[in-house]
Design an enzyme around this catalytic site. Structure first.
Site, PDB file in Angstrom:
ATOM      1  N   ASP A  45       0.827  -1.216   0.000  1.00  0.00           N
ATOM      2  CA  ASP A  45       0.000   0.000   0.000  1.00  0.00           C
ATOM      3  C   ASP A  45       0.865   1.272   0.000  1.00  0.00           C
ATOM      4  OD1 ASP A  45      -1.396  -2.284   1.088  1.00  0.00           O
ATOM      5  OD2 ASP A  45      -3.012  -0.942   1.725  1.00  0.00           O
ATOM      6  N   ASN A  59      -4.324   3.919  -0.944  1.00  0.00           N
ATOM      7  CA  ASN A  59      -4.080   5.072  -0.061  1.00  0.00           C
ATOM      8  C   ASN A  59      -3.258   6.161  -0.729  1.00  0.00           C
ATOM      9  OD1 ASN A  59      -3.518   2.360   1.908  1.00  0.00           O
ATOM     10  ND2 ASN A  59      -5.146   3.744   2.533  1.00  0.00           N
ATOM     11  N   ASN A  85     -10.385  -1.339   0.351  1.00  0.00           N
ATOM     12  CA  ASN A  85     -11.563  -0.724   0.965  1.00  0.00           C
ATOM     13  C   ASN A  85     -11.596   0.795   0.789  1.00  0.00           C
ATOM     14  OD1 ASN A  85      -9.262  -1.147   2.808  1.00  0.00           O
ATOM     15  ND2 ASN A  85     -10.474   0.039   4.255  1.00  0.00           N
ATOM     16  N   HIS A  86     -10.420   1.411   0.525  1.00  0.00           N
ATOM     17  CA  HIS A  86     -10.394   2.866   0.320  1.00  0.00           C
ATOM     18  C   HIS A  86     -10.577   3.268  -1.147  1.00  0.00           C
ATOM     19  CE1 HIS A  86      -9.605   3.897   4.423  1.00  0.00           C
ATOM     20  NE2 HIS A  86      -8.528   3.133   4.478  1.00  0.00           N
ATOM     21  N   HIS A 145      -6.728  -8.256  -0.197  1.00  0.00           N
ATOM     22  CA  HIS A 145      -6.720  -7.069   0.665  1.00  0.00           C
ATOM     23  C   HIS A 145      -7.609  -7.358   1.871  1.00  0.00           C
ATOM     24  CE1 HIS A 145      -5.877  -2.776   1.034  1.00  0.00           C
ATOM     25  NE2 HIS A 145      -7.077  -2.671   1.569  1.00  0.00           N
ATOM     26  N   HIS A 180      -3.251  -4.230   2.966  1.00  0.00           N
ATOM     27  CA  HIS A 180      -4.214  -3.527   3.831  1.00  0.00           C
ATOM     28  C   HIS A 180      -3.687  -3.245   5.225  1.00  0.00           C
ATOM     29  CE1 HIS A 180      -7.941  -2.198   5.743  1.00  0.00           C
ATOM     30  NE2 HIS A 180      -7.839  -3.173   6.628  1.00  0.00           N
ATOM     31  N   HIS A 192      -0.592  -2.830   6.246  1.00  0.00           N
ATOM     32  CA  HIS A 192       0.523  -1.888   6.169  1.00  0.00           C
ATOM     33  C   HIS A 192       1.781  -2.299   6.928  1.00  0.00           C
ATOM     34  CE1 HIS A 192      -1.881   1.868   4.695  1.00  0.00           C
ATOM     35  NE2 HIS A 192      -2.420   0.749   4.245  1.00  0.00           N
TER      36      HIS A 192
HETATM   37 FE   FE2 Z   1      -4.039   0.453   2.852  1.00  0.00          FE
HETATM   38 FE   FE2 Z   2      -7.193  -1.129   3.030  1.00  0.00          FE
END
Ligand code: FE2
Ligand code: FE2
Length: 279
Positions: free
Chosen positions: A8, A40, A67-68, A149, A174, A176
C-alpha cells in the site's frame, strides 16, 4: 519471469518515495512486471488520476485497490476506462471498474486479481467463490497474481492455501505492516500475509500518530492526515517459471530512510539494495 509487488502506497510521501526508489530497484532486479496497491495513494485515502499517473511514470504497471478505493471521487472518472487499475472483484455486481485484468509479460498472459476479505471489513461477496469464478474464465493462463486485501491474517492465509497450485502469487495487503512469513507453498504459490506499505515510518500505518493516539484515548472522531518524516518502502520480489507459472522464490524488499540511534541495531534489510540506489 520476475514480478515486483509493492505494498500500500500512502499519500504524497509514499508516491514520492516510489518515484525515488523504484528506478534503482528496476535497474537492480529488472522485474518483468511491477504491481502496486494504491488504495491510499491520494492523501491516504483513495486514488486520484494525478497520483496514478505519477506511479505509472515511476514504472508501476498495474494498480490494485481495496476498501479505500472509493474515498476520492476522482476514481469514478477513470476506473471504468483504465484497465491498468483494478478494484476488489468481490464488490457487488454493477460496481464501477473491474476486479481483474490481463496483461502480456514476456509474450505470456498474466492475470492480476484484486480481492477483499470480509472479516472486520465490509460484507462483500465471497472472495473465495469470486476468485474461483475468475480463474474459471481464464483456464489457459498460468501466471496469476492475487492481491488479497484483508484485515485478518487467517483470512489471507486461507486464501493463500486455497489458491496453492492455482495462483503464482498471493499477497496480502491492507494492514501496512510487513509480515515475515514469505514462502513458496507446496503447490508452487508464492505467499506473504502482508507486503507492508510505502509511506512515513514514524506515523501509525502512515497516518500522523498524534491524531491516531488521540482517537484511541478519547474515542472521539478526528480527521486523519498522512504523517511526515522518514519513509519506508515494502515490496516482494517473486520469480516464476516462464512455462508453468509456478513460483521459484519470494523475497521481501525493505528499504527505510530511518537512521538507527547509536548502539541500536539497524532494522533488518531483507535485500541490500543500497548500492544500486546510490547509482
Ligand atoms: Fe491500505
Ligand atoms: Fe485497506
Amino acid at each position: 519471469m520476475k514480478l515486483l509487488f509493492i505494498g500500500d502506497i500512502v499519500g504524497v510521501p509514499g508516491c514520492q518515495y516510489v518515484r525515488e526508489v523504484l528506478p534503482g530497484l528496476l535497474r537492480a532486479f529488472n522485474p518483468d512486471l511491477v504491481v502496486a496497491n494504491a488504495e491510499n495513494a491520494a492523501n491516504g485515502k483513495g486514488l486520484t488520476r494525478k497520483a496514478a499517473e505519477q506511479l505509472f511514470d515511476a514504472g508501476v504497471e498495474i494498480l490494485t485497490l481495496g476498501n479505500h478505493a472509493w474515498d476520492h471521487k476522482d476514481i469514478f472518472t477513470f476506473i471504468d476506462e483504465d484497465r491498468r487499475i483494478i478494484r476488489p472483484a468481490n464488490y457487488p455486481e454493477g460496481t464501477p471498474g473491474s476486479g481483474y485484468t490481463v496483461c502480456t509479460v514476456r509474450s505470456r498472459p498474466v492475470l492480476i486479481v484484486n480481492l477483499m476479505g470480509r472479516t472486520f471489513m465490509q460484507s462483500l461477496d465471497c472472495p473465495f467463490r469470486e476468485v474461483d469464478r475468475i480463474l474459471a474464465l481464464h483456464p489457459h493462463i498460468h501466471h496469476i497474481v492475487v492481491d488479497m486485501h484483508a484485515e485478518t491474517t487467517s483470512e489471507k492465509l486461507a486464501m493463500g492455501w486455497y489458491l496453492d497450485g492455482r495462483a503464482s502469487l498471493v499477497v496480502g495487503t491492507h494492514t501496512h505492516v510487513p509480515t515475515a512469513d514469505e514462502r513458496v507453498l507446496p503447490g508452487g504459490t508464492a505467499y506473504i500475509t502482508d507486503v507492508g506499505m510505502v509511506g512515513p515510518s514514524d506515523g501509525i500505518l502512515g497516518i500522523d500518530r498524534e491524531t491516531v493516539i488521540r482517537r484511541f484515548i478519547t474515542q472521539l472522531p478526528s480527521k486523519f492526515a498522512v504523517a511526515n518524516g522518514p519513509r519506508q518502502f515494502c515490496a516482494v520480489l517473486v520469480e516464476l517459471d516462464d512455462a508453468t507459472g509456478r513460483a521459484r522464490s519470494i523475497e521481501r524488499v525493505y528499504i527505510a530512510e530511518q537512521t538507527p540511534a547509536p548502539g541500536v541495531q539497524a532494522r533488518r534489510r531483507d535485500r541490500d539494495v543500497s548500492s544500486s540506489l546510490q547509482e
